[in-house]
Scaffold this motif. Structure first.
Motif, mmCIF file in Angstrom:
data_model
loop_
_atom_site.group_PDB
_atom_site.id
_atom_site.type_symbol
_atom_site.label_atom_id
_atom_site.label_comp_id
_atom_site.label_asym_id
_atom_site.label_seq_id
_atom_site.Cartn_x
_atom_site.Cartn_y
_atom_site.Cartn_z
ATOM 1 N N HIS A 34 -22.340 -27.015 -18.980
ATOM 2 C CA HIS A 34 -23.412 -26.019 -19.067
ATOM 3 C C HIS A 34 -23.092 -24.890 -18.095
ATOM 4 N N ASP A 36 -24.287 -21.274 -16.578
ATOM 5 C CA ASP A 36 -25.445 -20.390 -16.390
ATOM 6 C C ASP A 36 -25.006 -18.986 -16.023
ATOM 7 N N HIS A 67 -25.553 -20.506 -21.175
ATOM 8 C CA HIS A 67 -26.984 -20.198 -21.099
ATOM 9 C C HIS A 67 -27.129 -18.834 -20.425
ATOM 10 N N MET A 69 -29.112 -15.921 -18.881
ATOM 11 C CA MET A 69 -30.361 -15.450 -18.285
ATOM 12 C C MET A 69 -30.133 -13.994 -17.897
ATOM 13 N N ASP A 176 -33.439 -28.392 -19.510
ATOM 14 C CA ASP A 176 -32.666 -27.816 -18.403
ATOM 15 C C ASP A 176 -33.593 -27.567 -17.226
HETATM 16 ZN ZN ZN Z 1 -29.159 -23.432 -17.555
#
Ligand code: ZN
Ligand code: DX5
Length: 220
Positions: A34, A36, A67, A69, A176
């Motif tokens: 994963h 970020d 992921h 953001m 998450d």
């Molecule tokens: Zn995340």
């Protein structure tokens, strides 16, 4: 159950040693990494961008679960496709063009994921639910690792699982934030099958054993 997937979050790893941290993850039974991506605007924190992901790609064959953001993530679809992302997951709150952005992710050859914050209702997912390969329900407010799990988010996991089954869809449901051996089972019971874990995993020196504690908790 074999459909469960563990996704160690590289956010909690040593940023100066991504190559060796990826090797450590490869030595576990985890299926995903994963990753970020934070831009300092959608969330206060800043992590890194697509060039770093492209460099990581050379050191791992695992599924890259990216992921984002960031504000207006549709700007970066091609960059992450070229960097070797397998799944690109974007927030409904981050763009007014969520439907088009998800279409763009799929057209670029990646799996498309959609994510909602703890304060966003499940209804925000409905218009795009037929498009996606993965729905991520945040179980902390995004931006930082090491935060406490928000149990109220489990109702949203269950609501998304119900919606999926009613519509005959088959996307994965990921959680998450604050996932550890104490919270993972409740997530699975609510309907999640992909589990991101950062600080819980990387605080251990024996990463494979720590991943196994999550599997044991799922089996309990
Ligand atoms: Zn995340
Ligand atoms: C938070 C990130 C998470 C984070 C989870 O914004 O999306 O992926 O790494 O960290 P833990 O597992 O420590 O809550």
């Amino acid at each position: 159950m074999s459909t469960y997937k563990i996704a160690p979050s590289i956010l909690a790893a040593d940023y100066a040693n991504f190559a060796s941290e990826l090797r450590r993850i490869e030595e576990t039974s985890a299926e995903y990494v994963h990753i970020d991506i934070m831009d300092g605007q959608f969330v206060p924190n800043i992590s890194f961008g697509a060039d770093v992901v492209a460099s990581m790609r050379k050191h791992s064959k695992l599924v890259f679960d990216v992921h984002l953001m960031v504000v207006n993530p549709e700007r970066y679809v091609d960059a992450y496709a070229q960097a070797g992302a397998d799944i690109m997951t974007i927030h409904t709150e981050s763009t007014i063009h969520i439907h088009g952005a998800l279409q763009k992710i799929k057209a670029a050859g990646m799996k498309a994921g959609v994510v909602i914050n703890p304060g966003t209702p499940v209804e925000a997912l409905v218009p795009v639910i037929d498009l996606v390969d993965q729905v991520l329900i945040m179980t902390v407010n995004p931006g930082f690792g090491g935060q406490a799990f928000i149990p109220e988010c489990l109702d949203k996991v269950a609501a998304v699982a119900k919606l999926r089954d009613e519509k005959g869809l088959s996307f994965d449901i990921e959680v998450d934030g604050g996932v550890d051996n104490q919270t993972i089972k409740a997530c699975a019971d609510a309907g999640a099958n992909v589990f991101v874990a950062g600080s819980y995993l990387f605080r251990a020196s024996d990463l494979p054993a720590q991943v196994q504690t999550l599997r044991d908790a799922l089996d309990a």
